[in-house]
Design a protein around this motif. Structure first.
Motif, PDB file in Angstrom:
ATOM      1  N   VAL A 149     -38.392 -18.071  49.963  1.00 39.53           N
ATOM      2  CA  VAL A 149     -38.543 -16.672  50.335  1.00 39.53           C
ATOM      3  C   VAL A 149     -39.268 -16.576  51.668  1.00 39.53           C
ATOM      4  N   GLN A 150     -38.746 -15.734  52.538  1.00 39.16           N
ATOM      5  CA  GLN A 150     -39.366 -15.527  53.838  1.00 39.16           C
ATOM      6  C   GLN A 150     -39.371 -14.040  54.173  1.00 39.16           C
ATOM      7  N   LEU A 151     -40.342 -13.654  55.001  1.00 41.02           N
ATOM      8  CA  LEU A 151     -40.349 -12.326  55.598  1.00 41.02           C
ATOM      9  C   LEU A 151     -39.919 -12.487  57.050  1.00 41.02           C
ATOM     10  N   VAL A 152     -38.909 -11.718  57.436  1.00 40.27           N
ATOM     11  CA  VAL A 152     -38.352 -11.841  58.780  1.00 40.27           C
ATOM     12  C   VAL A 152     -38.441 -10.493  59.473  1.00 40.27           C
ATOM     13  N   GLU A 153     -39.193 -10.477  60.597  1.00 40.61           N
ATOM     14  CA  GLU A 153     -39.368  -9.240  61.345  1.00 40.61           C
ATOM     15  C   GLU A 153     -38.387  -9.163  62.500  1.00 40.61           C
ATOM     16  N   ARG A 160     -38.915   0.760  66.692  1.00 38.69           N
ATOM     17  CA  ARG A 160     -38.835   0.662  65.245  1.00 38.69           C
ATOM     18  C   ARG A 160     -38.802  -0.802  64.844  1.00 38.69           C
ATOM     19  N   LEU A 161     -39.777  -1.202  64.062  1.00 36.01           N
ATOM     20  CA  LEU A 161     -39.830  -2.564  63.550  1.00 36.01           C
ATOM     21  C   LEU A 161     -39.235  -2.615  62.144  1.00 36.01           C
ATOM     22  N   SER A 162     -38.620  -3.744  61.843  1.00 38.75           N
ATOM     23  CA  SER A 162     -38.085  -3.978  60.509  1.00 38.75           C
ATOM     24  C   SER A 162     -38.598  -5.313  59.983  1.00 38.75           C
ATOM     25  N   CYS A 163     -38.721  -5.400  58.689  1.00 34.42           N
ATOM     26  CA  CYS A 163     -39.129  -6.653  58.047  1.00 34.42           C
ATOM     27  C   CYS A 163     -38.396  -6.749  56.715  1.00 34.42           C
ATOM     28  N   THR A 164     -37.691  -7.851  56.522  1.00 31.69           N
ATOM     29  CA  THR A 164     -36.908  -8.048  55.311  1.00 31.69           C
ATOM     30  C   THR A 164     -37.339  -9.312  54.595  1.00 31.69           C
ATOM     31  N   ALA A 165     -37.498  -9.204  53.308  1.00 35.28           N
ATOM     32  CA  ALA A 165     -37.766 -10.384  52.478  1.00 35.28           C
ATOM     33  C   ALA A 165     -36.435 -11.020  52.122  1.00 35.28           C
ATOM     34  N   SER A 166     -36.243 -12.240  52.592  1.00 34.47           N
ATOM     35  CA  SER A 166     -34.972 -12.925  52.368  1.00 34.47           C
ATOM     36  C   SER A 166     -35.156 -14.027  51.337  1.00 34.47           C
ATOM     37  N   GLY A 167     -34.056 -14.407  50.707  1.00 36.02           N
ATOM     38  CA  GLY A 167     -34.099 -15.408  49.647  1.00 36.02           C
ATOM     39  C   GLY A 167     -33.707 -14.769  48.337  1.00 36.02           C
ATOM     40  N   ARG A 168     -33.955 -15.470  47.246  1.00 40.46           N
ATOM     41  CA  ARG A 168     -33.560 -14.961  45.933  1.00 40.46           C
ATOM     42  C   ARG A 168     -34.677 -14.080  45.372  1.00 40.46           C
ATOM     43  N   VAL A 169     -34.857 -12.953  46.062  1.00 44.83           N
ATOM     44  CA  VAL A 169     -35.953 -12.033  45.761  1.00 44.83           C
ATOM     45  C   VAL A 169     -35.605 -11.134  44.574  1.00 44.83           C
ATOM     46  N   ASN A 190     -33.100  -3.124  49.448  1.00 40.78           N
ATOM     47  CA  ASN A 190     -32.844  -4.118  50.491  1.00 40.78           C
ATOM     48  C   ASN A 190     -34.073  -4.968  50.807  1.00 40.78           C
ATOM     49  N   ASN A 191     -35.156  -4.765  50.045  1.00 38.77           N
ATOM     50  CA  ASN A 191     -36.392  -5.534  50.261  1.00 38.77           C
ATOM     51  C   ASN A 191     -36.851  -5.450  51.711  1.00 38.77           C
ATOM     52  N   THR A 192     -36.767  -4.262  52.272  1.00 35.76           N
ATOM     53  CA  THR A 192     -37.044  -4.075  53.684  1.00 35.76           C
ATOM     54  C   THR A 192     -38.099  -2.996  53.893  1.00 35.76           C
ATOM     55  N   VAL A 193     -38.961  -3.231  54.864  1.00 35.64           N
ATOM     56  CA  VAL A 193     -39.945  -2.235  55.283  1.00 35.64           C
ATOM     57  C   VAL A 193     -39.739  -1.954  56.762  1.00 35.64           C
ATOM     58  N   TYR A 194     -39.968  -0.709  57.135  1.00 36.40           N
ATOM     59  CA  TYR A 194     -39.803  -0.287  58.516  1.00 36.40           C
ATOM     60  C   TYR A 194     -41.113   0.287  59.042  1.00 36.40           C
ATOM     61  N   LEU A 195     -41.272   0.204  60.344  1.00 31.89           N
ATOM     62  CA  LEU A 195     -42.397   0.854  60.995  1.00 31.89           C
ATOM     63  C   LEU A 195     -41.855   1.584  62.215  1.00 31.89           C
ATOM     64  N   TYR A 217     -47.284  -7.939  66.028  1.00 30.38           N
ATOM     65  CA  TYR A 217     -47.174  -7.218  64.770  1.00 30.38           C
ATOM     66  C   TYR A 217     -46.595  -8.139  63.692  1.00 30.38           C
ATOM     67  N   SER A 218     -47.289  -8.207  62.576  1.00 27.78           N
ATOM     68  CA  SER A 218     -46.869  -9.083  61.485  1.00 27.78           C
ATOM     69  C   SER A 218     -46.686  -8.281  60.205  1.00 27.78           C
ATOM     70  N   CYS A 219     -45.694  -8.669  59.443  1.00 27.98           N
ATOM     71  CA  CYS A 219     -45.379  -8.047  58.170  1.00 27.98           C
ATOM     72  C   CYS A 219     -46.018  -8.851  57.039  1.00 27.98           C
ATOM     73  N   ASN A 220     -46.514  -8.145  56.049  1.00 27.17           N
ATOM     74  CA  ASN A 220     -47.139  -8.792  54.897  1.00 27.17           C
ATOM     75  C   ASN A 220     -46.626  -8.196  53.601  1.00 27.17           C
ATOM     76  N   ALA A 221     -46.449  -9.057  52.609  1.00 27.87           N
ATOM     77  CA  ALA A 221     -46.141  -8.618  51.240  1.00 27.87           C
ATOM     78  C   ALA A 221     -47.224  -9.175  50.335  1.00 27.87           C
ATOM     79  N   ASP A 222     -47.860  -8.305  49.556  1.00 28.24           N
ATOM     80  CA  ASP A 222     -48.963  -8.807  48.730  1.00 28.24           C
ATOM     81  C   ASP A 222     -48.472  -9.645  47.562  1.00 28.24           C
ATOM     82  N   GLU A 223     -47.214  -9.453  47.150  1.00 22.01           N
ATOM     83  CA  GLU A 223     -46.672 -10.195  46.026  1.00 22.01           C
ATOM     84  C   GLU A 223     -45.147 -10.134  46.068  1.00 22.01           C
ATOM     85  N   ILE A 224     -44.512 -11.262  45.834  1.00 22.58           N
ATOM     86  CA  ILE A 224     -43.051 -11.313  45.747  1.00 22.58           C
ATOM     87  C   ILE A 224     -42.664 -12.108  44.510  1.00 22.58           C
TER      88      ILE A 224
END
Length: 125
Positions: free
Chosen positions: A2-6, A19-28, A75-80, A93-100
């Motif tokens: 699993v990765q977060l890709v901005e 506009r920034l995007s961040c997606t959690a990729s993998g078998r989330v 889509n497991n995605t966050v936007y800013l 700018y870095s994206c963070n997920a507290d738990e996946i």
């Protein structure tokens, strides 16, 4: 894995928007609270914004009224969305997920504190 890709960083003039995007990729399976943080030269890491899975948001004082965080759980995605940018917003700018929660080797897994590789935002004329 699993990765977060901005994506979405770059150079913008003062007063502009990005506009920034961040997606959690993998078998989330599920992503918890997502957030954006930024670091700049000689400044400690700063909270930009966070959003819970249910949509509750929190913003750093310096970006309130200018930035908007949102997410798409499907889509497991966050936007800013960043508006009225100023030179003080120049940072990494870095994206963070507290738990996946995800599937690994055919088994359920859950880990904390994921970080993306980050993306540079430069505000300059």
């Amino acid at each position: 894995q699993v990765q977060l890709v901005e994506s979405g960083g770059g150079l913008v003039q003062p007063g502009g928007s990005l506009r920034l995007s961040c997606t959690a990729s993998g078998r989330v399976i599920k992503v918890g609270t997502l957030g954006w943080y930024r670091t700049a030269l000689e400044r400690p890491r700063e909270l930009v914004a966070t959003i819970t899975r249910s949509g509750t948001t929190d913003y750093g004082d310096s970006v309130k009224g200018r930035f908007t965080i949102s997410r798409e759980n499907a889509n497991n995605t966050v936007y800013l969305q960043m508006n009225n940018l100023g030179p003080e917003d120049t940072a990494w700018y870095s994206c963070n997920a507290d738990e996946i929660s995800y599937v690994s080797g055919g088994r359920f897994a859950r880990d904390n504190d994921f970080w993306g590789q980050g993306t540079q935002v430069t505000v300059s004329s």
